[in-house]
Design a protein around this motif. Structure first.
Motif, PDB file in Angstrom:
ATOM      1  N   ASP A  10       0.858  -1.151   0.030  1.00  0.00           N
ATOM      2  CA  ASP A  10      -0.074   0.010  -0.135  1.00  0.00           C
ATOM      3  C   ASP A  10       1.151   1.296   0.000  1.00  0.00           C
ATOM      4  OD1 ASP A  10       0.893   0.282   2.818  1.00  0.00           O
ATOM      5  OD2 ASP A  10      -0.762  -0.798   3.512  1.00  0.00           O
ATOM      6  N   MET A  11       0.163   2.503   0.202  1.00  0.00           N
ATOM      7  CA  MET A  11       1.119   3.515   0.322  1.00  0.00           C
ATOM      8  C   MET A  11       1.015   4.591   1.523  1.00  0.00           C
ATOM      9  SD  MET A  11       2.783   3.308  -2.598  1.00  0.00           S
ATOM     10  CE  MET A  11       3.672   5.057  -2.213  1.00  0.00           C
ATOM     11  N   GLU A  12       1.109   3.596   2.605  1.00  0.00           N
ATOM     12  CA  GLU A  12       0.963   4.013   4.259  1.00  0.00           C
ATOM     13  C   GLU A  12       2.502   4.854   4.103  1.00  0.00           C
ATOM     14  OE1 GLU A  12      -1.171   4.600   5.905  1.00  0.00           O
ATOM     15  OE2 GLU A  12      -2.988   3.022   5.370  1.00  0.00           O
ATOM     16  N   VAL A  13       2.514   5.698   5.275  1.00  0.00           N
ATOM     17  CA  VAL A  13       3.563   6.419   5.547  1.00  0.00           C
ATOM     18  C   VAL A  13       4.789   5.551   5.940  1.00  0.00           C
ATOM     19  CG1 VAL A  13       4.776   8.227   6.765  1.00  0.00           C
ATOM     20  CG2 VAL A  13       2.327   8.443   5.816  1.00  0.00           C
ATOM     21  N   GLY A  14       5.882   5.652   5.366  1.00  0.00           N
ATOM     22  CA  GLY A  14       7.018   4.572   5.758  1.00  0.00           C
ATOM     23  C   GLY A  14       8.117   4.664   4.835  1.00  0.00           C
ATOM     24  N   GLY A  15       9.338   4.208   5.097  1.00  0.00           N
ATOM     25  CA  GLY A  15      10.571   4.375   4.567  1.00  0.00           C
ATOM     26  C   GLY A  15      10.684   3.775   3.156  1.00  0.00           C
ATOM     27  N   VAL A  16       9.983   2.542   3.229  1.00  0.00           N
ATOM     28  CA  VAL A  16      10.083   1.666   1.855  1.00  0.00           C
ATOM     29  C   VAL A  16       8.959   2.475   0.725  1.00  0.00           C
ATOM     30  CG1 VAL A  16       9.083  -0.435   1.099  1.00  0.00           C
ATOM     31  CG2 VAL A  16      10.515  -0.442   2.924  1.00  0.00           C
ATOM     32  N   GLU A  17       7.839   2.863   1.221  1.00  0.00           N
ATOM     33  CA  GLU A  17       6.876   3.675   0.481  1.00  0.00           C
ATOM     34  C   GLU A  17       7.479   4.863  -0.079  1.00  0.00           C
ATOM     35  OE1 GLU A  17       5.147   0.729   2.685  1.00  0.00           O
ATOM     36  OE2 GLU A  17       6.149   2.369   3.562  1.00  0.00           O
ATOM     37  N   MET A  37       0.966  -2.621  -9.133  1.00  0.00           N
ATOM     38  CA  MET A  37       0.029  -3.514  -8.192  1.00  0.00           C
ATOM     39  C   MET A  37      -0.037  -3.138  -7.000  1.00  0.00           C
ATOM     40  SD  MET A  37      -2.393  -5.582  -8.225  1.00  0.00           S
ATOM     41  CE  MET A  37      -2.943  -6.933  -6.945  1.00  0.00           C
ATOM     42  N   LEU A  38      -0.731  -2.365  -6.285  1.00  0.00           N
ATOM     43  CA  LEU A  38      -0.887  -2.171  -4.633  1.00  0.00           C
ATOM     44  C   LEU A  38      -1.849  -2.922  -4.185  1.00  0.00           C
ATOM     45  CD1 LEU A  38      -0.417   1.592  -4.464  1.00  0.00           C
ATOM     46  CD2 LEU A  38       1.091  -0.100  -4.118  1.00  0.00           C
ATOM     47  N   TYR A  39      -1.754  -4.152  -3.328  1.00  0.00           N
ATOM     48  CA  TYR A  39      -2.687  -4.908  -2.668  1.00  0.00           C
ATOM     49  C   TYR A  39      -3.786  -4.183  -2.010  1.00  0.00           C
ATOM     50  CZ  TYR A  39       1.499  -7.863  -3.199  1.00  0.00           C
ATOM     51  OH  TYR A  39       2.669  -8.299  -3.593  1.00  0.00           O
ATOM     52  N   SER A  40      -3.504  -3.051  -1.646  1.00  0.00           N
ATOM     53  CA  SER A  40      -4.505  -2.138  -1.095  1.00  0.00           C
ATOM     54  C   SER A  40      -4.504  -0.633  -1.386  1.00  0.00           C
ATOM     55  CB  SER A  40      -4.589  -2.242   0.698  1.00  0.00           C
ATOM     56  OG  SER A  40      -5.547  -1.399   1.364  1.00  0.00           O
ATOM     57  N   HIS A  41      -5.317  -0.050  -1.890  1.00  0.00           N
ATOM     58  CA  HIS A  41      -5.240   1.354  -2.270  1.00  0.00           C
ATOM     59  C   HIS A  41      -5.562   2.371  -1.337  1.00  0.00           C
ATOM     60  CE1 HIS A  41      -6.075   0.502  -6.800  1.00  0.00           C
ATOM     61  NE2 HIS A  41      -5.127  -0.272  -6.192  1.00  0.00           N
ATOM     62  N   THR A  42      -4.561   2.009  -0.085  1.00  0.00           N
ATOM     63  CA  THR A  42      -4.785   3.001   1.077  1.00  0.00           C
ATOM     64  C   THR A  42      -3.486   3.715   1.425  1.00  0.00           C
ATOM     65  OG1 THR A  42      -4.140   0.883   2.225  1.00  0.00           O
ATOM     66  CG2 THR A  42      -6.573   1.376   2.010  1.00  0.00           C
ATOM     67  N   GLY A  43      -3.530   4.596   2.330  1.00  0.00           N
ATOM     68  CA  GLY A  43      -2.311   5.309   2.597  1.00  0.00           C
ATOM     69  C   GLY A  43      -2.309   6.743   2.159  1.00  0.00           C
ATOM     70  N   ASP A  44      -1.603   7.515   2.913  1.00  0.00           N
ATOM     71  CA  ASP A  44      -1.370   9.279   2.818  1.00  0.00           C
ATOM     72  C   ASP A  44      -0.552   9.366   1.555  1.00  0.00           C
ATOM     73  OD1 ASP A  44      -2.865  10.055   4.974  1.00  0.00           O
ATOM     74  OD2 ASP A  44      -1.497   9.108   6.382  1.00  0.00           O
ATOM     75  N   PHE A  45       0.071   8.405   1.254  1.00  0.00           N
ATOM     76  CA  PHE A  45       0.977   8.787   0.036  1.00  0.00           C
ATOM     77  C   PHE A  45       0.378   8.428  -1.567  1.00  0.00           C
ATOM     78  CE2 PHE A  45       5.361   7.889   2.354  1.00  0.00           C
ATOM     79  CZ  PHE A  45       5.144   9.299   3.152  1.00  0.00           C
ATOM     80  N   MET A  46      -1.059   8.024  -1.362  1.00  0.00           N
ATOM     81  CA  MET A  46      -1.676   7.345  -2.430  1.00  0.00           C
ATOM     82  C   MET A  46      -1.804   8.654  -3.656  1.00  0.00           C
ATOM     83  SD  MET A  46      -2.505   4.149  -2.843  1.00  0.00           S
ATOM     84  CE  MET A  46      -3.800   4.323  -4.268  1.00  0.00           C
ATOM     85  N   ASN A  47      -2.015   9.822  -3.084  1.00  0.00           N
ATOM     86  CA  ASN A  47      -2.049  11.029  -3.942  1.00  0.00           C
ATOM     87  C   ASN A  47      -0.795  11.563  -4.437  1.00  0.00           C
ATOM     88  OD1 ASN A  47      -1.424  12.044  -1.497  1.00  0.00           O
ATOM     89  ND2 ASN A  47      -2.877  13.615  -1.561  1.00  0.00           N
ATOM     90  N   LEU A  48       0.278  10.799  -4.117  1.00  0.00           N
ATOM     91  CA  LEU A  48       1.712  11.277  -4.374  1.00  0.00           C
ATOM     92  C   LEU A  48       2.010  10.483  -5.630  1.00  0.00           C
ATOM     93  CD1 LEU A  48       3.315  12.263  -1.188  1.00  0.00           C
ATOM     94  CD2 LEU A  48       2.242  13.763  -2.554  1.00  0.00           C
ATOM     95  N   LEU A  49       1.342   9.483  -5.930  1.00  0.00           N
ATOM     96  CA  LEU A  49       1.705   8.551  -7.152  1.00  0.00           C
ATOM     97  C   LEU A  49       1.875   9.278  -8.408  1.00  0.00           C
ATOM     98  CD1 LEU A  49      -0.138   5.449  -6.087  1.00  0.00           C
ATOM     99  CD2 LEU A  49       2.329   5.639  -5.951  1.00  0.00           C
ATOM    100  N   PRO A  50       2.762   9.200  -9.046  1.00  0.00           N
ATOM    101  CA  PRO A  50       3.004   9.858 -10.475  1.00  0.00           C
ATOM    102  C   PRO A  50       1.588   9.112 -11.356  1.00  0.00           C
ATOM    103  CG  PRO A  50       4.841   8.392 -10.444  1.00  0.00           C
ATOM    104  CD  PRO A  50       4.057   8.279  -8.789  1.00  0.00           C
TER     105      PRO A  50
END
Length: 392
Positions: A10-17, A37-50
């Motif tokens: 997912d795109m939760e806040v973290g170093g790997v993300e 492919m994200l298993y879950s479309h969740t996380g605060d970084f989702m809107n930062l995806l290009p």
């Protein structure tokens, strides 16, 4: 045009993300068609995806791995829920500090028959986060690459299950030379597969974000401010930081305060530890922050008290901002810091952390020199992506 799949949770806040975002934002989209492919479309970084990376639709079976067992069953995935419960029961028999790693392995392996495959075939499929079962078993690709972000010599997993998994990949990409070496301590037979591809850094963006105006308690705090940005977990050693702070306060350093940006499963235990040691005013958990850089910028010292790491993204970002950095001597530490040049490496112990903070507190000239060296270093490394393109 090469077809590439990149998968993660997912795109939760973290170093790997953060490192995944940096890679996606610097990718060569003129010559590569990238599916994400994200298993879950969740996380605060989702809107930062290009937008140039095509986000594939969420598949309900894979989303269950970010849900509780109860919620998984409630949503109709009874088989996966039962298998996850079985995996949890097996893992509880394990006495290691982090039996969750084995639970994750069992959960994926036993659930495989119930997980759908992707229809599309790719030139290259990249699994960005362990465990790598999805790309290994559910994706057709000419080449498969698994990323490793941690020190596997310290992680307790079922080695035979791991070897069966790694065997399905053409390359294993370690984020540092030391991360690679640590991995080969555990899996020496895989030496021909392992390459080094460092996390992509974005110095200009990090420095720009560090200037953002946010609600920041460090701004009004005149004490000597320590900052850590990390997941609240056993690996990151925040409990060691609390105990080190207790020692420093006991020695009379009342003008010290330690802020931690991050969230995770150990939060309740850490809050109890802070309270039981009477450190509520000196050790402050700030929780999840999408932009941690303004907090790092206002601190006097960045400390990474980890038990193990691959290559901590936030340490590199603190260096980019020009903070003096202190990290514990975990096995891969020297891939992160040149001791005495752009940071200090201390003994991996509560005493080591406390004594070295005390030394740096009393040595502003050292802190200034480390800061100057960091600001004088070019941490930009977009050329690392060229290695990936060569593999493609």
């Amino acid at each position: 045009m090469k077809r590439i799949l990149i998968s993660s949770f997912d795109m939760e806040v973290g170093g790997v993300e953060r490192s995944l975002l940096s890679m996606l934002n610097n990718f060569d989209y003129e010559n590569h068609e990238v599916d994400l492919m994200l298993y879950s479309h969740t996380g605060d970084f989702m809107n930062l995806l290009p937008q140039k990376a095509r986000l594939l639709q969420e598949l309900p079976a894979y989303k269950t791995f970010r849900l509780s067992i109860g919620e998984t069953v409630k949503r109709g995935n009874i088989g996966i829920g039962a298998l996850r419960l079985y995996s949890k029961l097996i893992a509880t028999l394990d006495k290691s500090a982090e039996s969750g790693y084995k639970q994750m392995q069992y959960m994926w392996k036993y659930s495989l028959p119930l997980l759908p495959k992707l229809d599309k075939e790719y030139d290259v499929a990249i699994s960005y986060l362990w465990p790598h079962y999805f790309v290994a078993y559910k994706v057709d690709a000419k080449k498969k690459i698994a990323w490793i972000h941690t020190d596997y010599s310290t992680v307790d997993t079922e080695i035979q299950m791991d070897l069966e998994l790694w065997d399905r990949f053409h390359y294993i990409a370690a984020v540092s030379e030391e991360c690679k070496n640590a991995f080969l301590v555990k899996y020496p037979a895989l030496s021909k597969k392992v390459i080094v591809l460092e996390n992509i850094t974005a110095p200009v963006l990090v420095r720009e974000l560090s200037k953002e105006k946010v609600d920041n308690p460090l701004l009004g705090d005149s004490r000597f401010k320590i900052i850590t940005v990390a997941r609240l977990s056993h690996a990151k050693g925040i409990d060691q930081a609390v105990k080190a702070m207790k020692k420093l306060i006991a020695k009379g350093y009342e003008d010290l305060v330690w802020y931690v940006v991050g969230y995770g499963g150990d939060e309740n235990a850490l809050r109890k530890l802070i309270t039981s040691n009477g450190l509520e005013d000196h050790f402050i958990l700030l929780g999840k922050k999408i932009n941690p850089y303004p907090f790092i910028k206002e601190a006097d010292l960045y400390v990474q008290p980890s038990r193990y790491e691959g290559k901590a993204v936030t340490v590199g970002e603190a260096q980019i901002i020009g903070k003096p950095v202190l990290i514990t001597n975990y096995p891969t530490a020297r891939s992160q810091v040149q001791d005495g040049v752009d940071g200090i490496i201390c003994d991996l112990s509560i005493e080591g952390i406390a004594e070295t903070i005390e030394m740096m507190y009393h040595n502003p000239e050292l802190r200034s020199r480390l800061s100057h060296n960091c600001l004088s270093t070019n941490y930009e490394n977009h050329s690392e992506l060229d290695k990936l393109y060569q593999l493609v």
